[in-house]
Design a protein around this motif. Sequence first.
Motif, PDB file in Angstrom:
ATOM      1  N   GLU A  84     -44.677  70.208  -0.117  1.00 17.78           N
ATOM      2  CA  GLU A  84     -44.804  71.327  -0.991  1.00 17.78           C
ATOM      3  C   GLU A  84     -46.325  70.943  -1.701  1.00 17.78           C
ATOM      4  O   GLU A  84     -46.955  72.226  -2.357  1.00 17.78           O
ATOM      5  CB  GLU A  84     -43.933  70.783  -1.506  1.00 17.78           C
ATOM      6  N   LEU A  85     -46.626  69.588  -2.003  1.00 13.22           N
ATOM      7  CA  LEU A  85     -48.165  69.368  -2.670  1.00 13.22           C
ATOM      8  C   LEU A  85     -49.153  69.823  -1.701  1.00 13.22           C
ATOM      9  O   LEU A  85     -49.744  70.348  -2.492  1.00 13.22           O
ATOM     10  CB  LEU A  85     -48.464  68.201  -2.836  1.00 13.22           C
ATOM     11  N   VAL A  86     -49.247  69.973  -0.364  1.00 13.50           N
ATOM     12  CA  VAL A  86     -50.623  70.396   0.690  1.00 13.50           C
ATOM     13  C   VAL A  86     -49.899  71.927   0.640  1.00 13.50           C
ATOM     14  O   VAL A  86     -50.894  72.716   0.384  1.00 13.50           O
ATOM     15  CB  VAL A  86     -49.722  70.144   2.184  1.00 13.50           C
ATOM     16  N   VAL A  87     -49.377  72.470   0.461  1.00  7.34           N
ATOM     17  CA  VAL A  87     -48.831  73.964  -0.099  1.00  7.34           C
ATOM     18  C   VAL A  87     -49.449  74.769  -1.747  1.00  7.34           C
ATOM     19  O   VAL A  87     -50.097  75.665  -1.003  1.00  7.34           O
ATOM     20  CB  VAL A  87     -48.048  74.386   0.156  1.00  7.34           C
ATOM     21  N   GLN A  88     -49.244  73.895  -2.411  1.00 10.95           N
ATOM     22  CA  GLN A  88     -49.603  74.344  -3.203  1.00 10.95           C
ATOM     23  C   GLN A  88     -51.343  74.186  -3.551  1.00 10.95           C
ATOM     24  O   GLN A  88     -52.046  74.189  -5.045  1.00 10.95           O
ATOM     25  CB  GLN A  88     -49.134  73.116  -4.565  1.00 10.95           C
ATOM     26  N   VAL A  89     -51.783  73.147  -3.525  1.00  5.91           N
ATOM     27  CA  VAL A  89     -53.264  72.521  -4.229  1.00  5.91           C
ATOM     28  C   VAL A  89     -53.695  73.000  -2.922  1.00  5.91           C
ATOM     29  O   VAL A  89     -54.948  73.888  -3.189  1.00  5.91           O
ATOM     30  CB  VAL A  89     -53.230  70.357  -2.507  1.00  5.91           C
ATOM     31  N   MET A 100     -66.038  81.951  -2.563  1.00  4.86           N
ATOM     32  CA  MET A 100     -66.929  81.493  -1.786  1.00  4.86           C
ATOM     33  C   MET A 100     -66.826  81.281  -0.916  1.00  4.86           C
ATOM     34  O   MET A 100     -66.282  81.742   0.045  1.00  4.86           O
ATOM     35  CB  MET A 100     -66.685  80.096  -2.175  1.00  4.86           C
ATOM     36  N   THR A 101     -67.744  80.776   0.442  1.00  8.33           N
ATOM     37  CA  THR A 101     -67.483  80.364   1.917  1.00  8.33           C
ATOM     38  C   THR A 101     -66.846  79.088   2.700  1.00  8.33           C
ATOM     39  O   THR A 101     -67.043  78.872   3.835  1.00  8.33           O
ATOM     40  CB  THR A 101     -68.710  80.783   2.613  1.00  8.33           C
ATOM     41  N   ALA A 102     -66.129  78.856   1.566  1.00  5.04           N
ATOM     42  CA  ALA A 102     -65.396  77.802   1.552  1.00  5.04           C
ATOM     43  C   ALA A 102     -64.326  77.302   3.415  1.00  5.04           C
ATOM     44  O   ALA A 102     -63.583  78.981   2.404  1.00  5.04           O
ATOM     45  CB  ALA A 102     -64.782  77.065   0.492  1.00  5.04           C
ATOM     46  N   ARG A 103     -63.755  77.135   4.234  1.00  6.37           N
ATOM     47  CA  ARG A 103     -62.992  77.598   4.296  1.00  6.37           C
ATOM     48  C   ARG A 103     -61.757  76.884   5.064  1.00  6.37           C
ATOM     49  O   ARG A 103     -61.810  75.336   4.913  1.00  6.37           O
ATOM     50  CB  ARG A 103     -63.128  77.003   6.534  1.00  6.37           C
ATOM     51  N   VAL A 104     -60.592  76.672   4.217  1.00 11.57           N
ATOM     52  CA  VAL A 104     -59.926  75.588   3.666  1.00 11.57           C
ATOM     53  C   VAL A 104     -58.431  76.054   4.886  1.00 11.57           C
ATOM     54  O   VAL A 104     -57.857  77.054   4.883  1.00 11.57           O
ATOM     55  CB  VAL A 104     -59.557  76.175   1.943  1.00 11.57           C
ATOM     56  N   ILE A 105     -58.189  74.790   4.785  1.00  8.66           N
ATOM     57  CA  ILE A 105     -56.898  74.315   5.790  1.00  8.66           C
ATOM     58  C   ILE A 105     -55.715  73.588   4.340  1.00  8.66           C
ATOM     59  O   ILE A 105     -56.253  72.293   4.615  1.00  8.66           O
ATOM     60  CB  ILE A 105     -56.776  74.674   6.424  1.00  8.66           C
ATOM     61  N   GLY A 106     -54.643  74.178   5.261  1.00  7.44           N
ATOM     62  CA  GLY A 106     -53.671  73.147   4.860  1.00  7.44           C
ATOM     63  C   GLY A 106     -52.520  72.606   5.948  1.00  7.44           C
ATOM     64  O   GLY A 106     -52.364  73.230   6.311  1.00  7.44           O
ATOM     65  N   ILE A 107     -52.134  71.379   6.110  1.00  5.60           N
ATOM     66  CA  ILE A 107     -51.532  70.732   7.150  1.00  5.60           C
ATOM     67  C   ILE A 107     -50.265  69.492   6.707  1.00  5.60           C
ATOM     68  O   ILE A 107     -50.651  68.786   6.007  1.00  5.60           O
ATOM     69  CB  ILE A 107     -51.948  70.371   8.240  1.00  5.60           C
ATOM     70  N   GLY A 132     -50.008  61.863   8.053  1.00  7.46           N
ATOM     71  CA  GLY A 132     -49.194  61.119   9.055  1.00  7.46           C
ATOM     72  C   GLY A 132     -49.770  62.551   9.957  1.00  7.46           C
ATOM     73  O   GLY A 132     -50.496  62.683  11.283  1.00  7.46           O
ATOM     74  N   ARG A 133     -50.174  63.489   9.599  1.00  9.37           N
ATOM     75  CA  ARG A 133     -50.738  64.982  10.115  1.00  9.37           C
ATOM     76  C   ARG A 133     -51.655  65.398  10.587  1.00  9.37           C
ATOM     77  O   ARG A 133     -52.455  64.912  10.816  1.00  9.37           O
ATOM     78  CB  ARG A 133     -49.915  65.889   9.461  1.00  9.37           C
ATOM     79  N   VAL A 134     -52.236  64.155   9.706  1.00 13.58           N
ATOM     80  CA  VAL A 134     -53.994  64.296   9.492  1.00 13.58           C
ATOM     81  C   VAL A 134     -54.719  63.498  10.715  1.00 13.58           C
ATOM     82  O   VAL A 134     -55.419  63.474  11.244  1.00 13.58           O
ATOM     83  CB  VAL A 134     -54.594  63.907   8.170  1.00 13.58           C
ATOM     84  N   MET A 135     -53.812  62.397  10.790  1.00 10.56           N
ATOM     85  CA  MET A 135     -53.333  60.932  11.492  1.00 10.56           C
ATOM     86  C   MET A 135     -54.176  61.671  12.999  1.00 10.56           C
ATOM     87  O   MET A 135     -54.146  61.278  13.964  1.00 10.56           O
ATOM     88  CB  MET A 135     -53.051  59.839  11.782  1.00 10.56           C
ATOM     89  N   ASP A 136     -52.629  62.526  13.390  1.00  8.08           N
ATOM     90  CA  ASP A 136     -52.573  62.835  14.750  1.00  8.08           C
ATOM     91  C   ASP A 136     -53.212  64.202  15.202  1.00  8.08           C
ATOM     92  O   ASP A 136     -53.957  63.898  16.422  1.00  8.08           O
ATOM     93  CB  ASP A 136     -51.319  63.233  14.640  1.00  8.08           C
TER      94      ASP A 136
END
Length: 450
Positions: A84-89, A100-107, A132-136
């Motif tokens: 939920e925090l991934v989605v919100q942040v 801006m030109t920033a490419r933002v990805i949530g996983i 966990g998912r970032v590490m994977d």
Amino acid sequence: MEKTTFADFGLPEKILDVLADSNLFEPTPIQEKSLKPILSGRDVMGIAQTGTGKTLAYLLPVLKSWKFNKSGNPTVLILVPTRELVVQVSEIVQNLTANMTARVIGIYGGKNINTQKLLFNDGCDILVGTPGRVMDLAIDNAISLKEVQKLIIDEFDEMLNLGFKAQLTHIFQMMKEKRQNILFSATMTEAVDALLEEYFAGPVEISLAKSGTPLEKIEQIAYKVENFNTKINLLEYLLKTNADFSKVLIFCNNKKHADLLHTKIEELFPEQFDVIHSNKSQNYRLNAMRSFENREVRGLITTDIMARGLDISDITHVINFEIPDVPEQYIHRIGRTGRADKNGVAVSFVTRKEEAQLLEIEVLMNKELTFRDFPAEVKVNPVKIASEKDEIQMKNAHTVKLEEGGGAFHEKKDKNKKENWGGPHARKIPKKIGANRAQEKAKSKAKRKK
């Protein structure tokens, strides 16, 4: 004395426009305190309670100094403990960087990792994810963390409470040592302190209040209640007699109890409450939160694992239907109300067994809860649920007396009596060696007499 505004931060006009569109002009104390230390490039450890604006406190200075990276690898990594925090942040970052030109990805976990790998085909500048998912994804070489310049860990204490230490240390090793670490936590625990000492070089500490101190705008009251079923009766009474309980967040200690409570409440208040916990699908959880945010339902029943993943406005009451085992969790629970300088109310239902847990919470906060008399109109239900019973009786249990040949020495039933014949080779009738020799001697004596 003039108030500080976001315009005083020297932020790009593109970000100021977004803040103005969201009706945000003045920074909160943690946002004002965090700006210069984060812009200095030094490691920062922020201690601030939930609801004080921590997300913007680290995002605004990071975005102010952010530059586009041609390689397509993330230069900013934001780690949070829940989906939920991934989605919100992610939504907040995408909103702030809209011009801006920033490419933002949530996983996060729970989704097909191969599908998530495709998200990085066009590159990524700011990555928001669970450890966990970032590490994977990093292990699978879907992303590279070698170019991360700013590591942000939000809800640091909750990360460690949820057992993410191994994943965090693995991620640290995947990044270059020369980077800025920005860490935020609602409480300063021994586990947080130990990890700071081991992996971070003397971070600047920014603190709004003593660790464990709750927001002053939250009124904390409690009731002494007999058991789980009586708590249901008390909750029913409070909801029926108090119209101001209009947007209620209810915490249970585990998924089973949350589901049980929801079943009972659904009978009393049909379609007015929903339940979310880790066993619910991501779409279900997000839809339930959206319904709660939009006041389509009156209340939401949840568990501690969701205490950090909820950023919902104008929650009127937080109800601790059960007292948490970890004192710090109480702080995070009640921090869901009384946000953005608004008043809130936290109500706790306390059984005799939970009094020791509540005492630990009061010691942590250095504050006592205000106990109210149990309403005379509420019926006490003597029936206990399974977890409240002192001992579990075995079905068809019986006692065997040893003097009657019980236990391991009881007499076998006739049908189970077997003789050991020693295998096929030994099933012939054995010869009595001593008797045969006596017969042979008698025969030889008789022959000699003849």
